[in-house]
Design a protein around this motif. Structure first.
Motif, mmCIF file in Angstrom:
data_model
loop_
_atom_site.group_PDB
_atom_site.id
_atom_site.type_symbol
_atom_site.label_atom_id
_atom_site.label_comp_id
_atom_site.label_asym_id
_atom_site.label_seq_id
_atom_site.Cartn_x
_atom_site.Cartn_y
_atom_site.Cartn_z
ATOM 1 N N SER A 57 0.829 -1.199 0.000
ATOM 2 C CA SER A 57 0.000 0.000 0.000
ATOM 3 C C SER A 57 0.868 1.255 0.000
ATOM 4 O O SER A 57 0.481 2.277 -0.548
ATOM 5 N N SER A 60 2.433 1.452 -3.787
ATOM 6 C CA SER A 60 1.550 1.677 -4.930
ATOM 7 C C SER A 60 1.436 3.170 -5.195
ATOM 8 O O SER A 60 1.267 3.974 -4.295
ATOM 9 N N ASN A 61 1.541 3.504 -6.460
ATOM 10 C CA ASN A 61 1.544 4.905 -6.840
ATOM 11 C C ASN A 61 0.393 5.134 -7.814
ATOM 12 O O ASN A 61 0.238 4.411 -8.784
ATOM 13 N N SER A 62 -0.382 6.133 -7.564
ATOM 14 C CA SER A 62 -1.524 6.396 -8.434
ATOM 15 C C SER A 62 -1.067 6.926 -9.782
ATOM 16 O O SER A 62 -1.796 6.817 -10.770
ATOM 17 N N ASP A 63 0.145 7.500 -9.864
ATOM 18 C CA ASP A 63 0.657 7.976 -11.150
ATOM 19 C C ASP A 63 0.880 6.816 -12.106
ATOM 20 O O ASP A 63 0.601 6.918 -13.305
ATOM 21 N N GLU A 64 1.391 5.705 -11.584
ATOM 22 C CA GLU A 64 1.600 4.522 -12.418
ATOM 23 C C GLU A 64 0.256 4.002 -12.939
ATOM 24 O O GLU A 64 0.151 3.604 -14.098
ATOM 25 N N ASP A 65 -0.751 3.994 -12.067
ATOM 26 C CA ASP A 65 -2.074 3.539 -12.479
ATOM 27 C C ASP A 65 -2.650 4.449 -13.554
ATOM 28 O O ASP A 65 -3.243 3.981 -14.530
ATOM 29 N N ASP A 66 -2.485 5.752 -13.377
ATOM 30 C CA ASP A 66 -2.994 6.697 -14.375
ATOM 31 C C ASP A 66 -2.284 6.534 -15.706
ATOM 32 O O ASP A 66 -2.904 6.625 -16.766
ATOM 33 N N ASP A 67 -0.955 6.289 -15.658
ATOM 34 C CA ASP A 67 -0.205 6.081 -16.894
ATOM 35 C C ASP A 67 -0.694 4.830 -17.618
ATOM 36 O O ASP A 67 -0.846 4.838 -18.841
ATOM 37 N N SER A 70 -4.140 5.548 -19.151
ATOM 38 C CA SER A 70 -4.061 6.434 -20.316
ATOM 39 C C SER A 70 -3.450 5.691 -21.506
ATOM 40 O O SER A 70 -3.872 5.898 -22.652
#
Length: 156
Positions: A57, A60-67, A70
């Protein structure tokens, strides 16, 4: 003697579960199995899982998820013929489901699974002899696979 005496004992009608238990020494074993096991909350595995979950937890990075999302959206938008892709995907799922149903139906025929296994082993043996045993045949197989790859991707 004790088993005969226990068998002659009347079963009370209030407890219908008593009919399912066999009288005598077997009921002692059944009571051991049915006994609740002690719960250990301080188990090493549980602590390791908590530590791994906490570590995950934090990492985990939300930037990686957003990338990732996208990138998936860009690939989906780049596809020109979405309907054919969905049709092929649905057809693949349907083919897998039908093959599973057919395999289950074929298992009920006594000799058929053994015969199909023999056919599969025979074909595998032929394929190894034809394409994998000798160097010139391996080169031919590699060339055939490259040609097929080029035809699929359209790089000809």
């Amino acid at each position: 003697m004790a088993a005969a005496a226990a068998a002659a004992r009347p079963v009370p009608l209030r407890r219908p579960g008593a009919l399912l238990r066999s009288p005598g020494p077997c009921s002692l074993l059944a009571s051991r199995v049915a006994a609740p096991f002690p719960r250990r909350t301080d188990s090493l595995k549980i602590n390791q899982l908590r530590l791994a979950a906490a570590r995950f937890s934090k990492e985990s990075n939300s930037d990686e998820d957003d990338d990732l999302l996208s990138e998936l959206r860009d690939k989906w938008d780049a596809i020109e013929n979405k309907s054919s892709l969905l049709l092929y995907g649905g057809g693949a799922v349907l083919a897998v489901w039908i093959s599973l149903v057919v395999v289950r139906a074929l298992d009920s025929v006594p000799l058929l699974p053994g015969l199909l296994e023999l056919v599969g082993l025979s074909y595998s043996g032929w394929f190894v002899y034809r394409y994998l045993l000798f160097q010139e045949n391996r080169k031919e197989l590699a060339d055939n696979l490259d040609d097929l790859k080029k035809r699929i991707t359209g790089d000809e």
